[in-house]
Design a protein around this motif. Structure first.
Motif, short mmCIF file in Angstrom:
data_model
loop_
_atom_site.label_atom_id
_atom_site.label_comp_id
_atom_site.label_asym_id
_atom_site.label_seq_id
_atom_site.Cartn_x
_atom_site.Cartn_y
_atom_site.Cartn_z
N LEU A 1 129.96 94.34 104.09
CA LEU A 1 129.20 93.20 104.59
C LEU A 1 130.10 92.33 105.47
CD1 LEU A 1 127.30 92.08 101.36
CD2 LEU A 1 126.69 93.87 103.00
N SER A 2 129.48 91.75 106.48
CA SER A 2 130.18 90.82 107.36
C SER A 2 129.37 89.53 107.48
CB SER A 2 130.37 91.41 108.76
OG SER A 2 131.12 92.59 108.72
N CYS A 3 130.06 88.43 107.71
CA CYS A 3 129.37 87.15 107.88
C CYS A 3 130.18 86.34 108.89
CB CYS A 3 129.28 86.42 106.56
SG CYS A 3 128.54 84.76 106.68
N VAL B 1 126.03 74.51 112.83
CA VAL B 1 126.77 75.67 112.33
C VAL B 1 125.77 76.68 111.77
CG1 VAL B 1 128.44 76.51 110.63
CG2 VAL B 1 128.82 74.32 111.80
N GLN B 2 125.97 77.94 112.11
CA GLN B 2 125.14 79.02 111.59
C GLN B 2 126.02 80.11 111.02
OE1 GLN B 2 122.61 80.24 114.90
NE2 GLN B 2 120.97 78.93 114.14
N LEU B 3 125.55 80.72 109.93
CA LEU B 3 126.21 81.87 109.34
C LEU B 3 125.27 83.06 109.47
CD1 LEU B 3 128.06 79.62 108.16
CD2 LEU B 3 128.15 80.98 106.07
N TYR C 1 134.42 89.09 105.13
CA TYR C 1 133.95 90.44 104.85
C TYR C 1 133.89 90.68 103.35
CZ TYR C 1 135.65 91.00 109.65
OH TYR C 1 135.88 90.85 111.00
N LEU C 2 133.04 91.61 102.96
CA LEU C 2 133.00 92.06 101.57
C LEU C 2 132.92 93.58 101.59
CD1 LEU C 2 132.95 91.07 98.60
CD2 LEU C 2 130.46 91.38 98.69
N GLN C 3 134.01 94.22 101.23
CA GLN C 3 134.04 95.68 101.11
C GLN C 3 133.61 96.03 99.70
OE1 GLN C 3 134.76 98.16 103.42
NE2 GLN C 3 134.06 99.53 101.80
#
Length: 122
Positions: A19-21, A1-3, A78-80
């Motif tokens: 931000l997205s992950c 698994v990778q982020l 996500y982080l808005q």
């Protein structure tokens, strides 16, 4: 698994970033997903976390300015970040509590992304 985290950058105070992950790999399910940050000389701290059912929790310092969300179909969190302040400057890390299939049974483990730099100028 990778982020894989993305979306960091340089922004002026009062500005916004998203931000997205994305989590990839042999994933059966993802429980909590979260964002943490670490400023120079400081310990890593929780910014926000979201459950698989989309319940959220935020650090007091970002409440009302940051919003965490997720797309379960895309294994993405996500982080808005709005109304950014110089004190938000840090490396931002995502993590995910992931269940994966094994030859026998399953394993639950918390994985971390590589971090993305957010710099807010005054």
């Amino acid at each position: 698994v990778q982020l894989q985290a993305s979306g960091g950058g340089l922004v002026q105070a009062g500005g916004s970033l998203r931000l997205s992950c994305v989590a990839s790999g042999s994933i059966l399910s993802i429980n909590d997903m979260g964002w943490y940050r670490q400023a120079p000389g400081k310990q890593r701290e929780l910014v926000a976390v979201i459950s698989s059912g989309s319940s959220t929790n935020y650090a007091d310092s970002v409440k009302g300015r940051f919003t965490i969300s997720r797309d379960n179909a895309k294994n993405t969190v996500y982080l808005q970040m709005n109304s950014l302040k110089p004190e938000d400057t840090a490396v931002y890390y995502c993590n995910a509590d992931v269940t994966t299939a094994q030859p026998v049974g399953t394993i639950q483990y918390v994985y971390w992304g590589q971090g993305t730099q957010v710099t807010v100028s005054s």
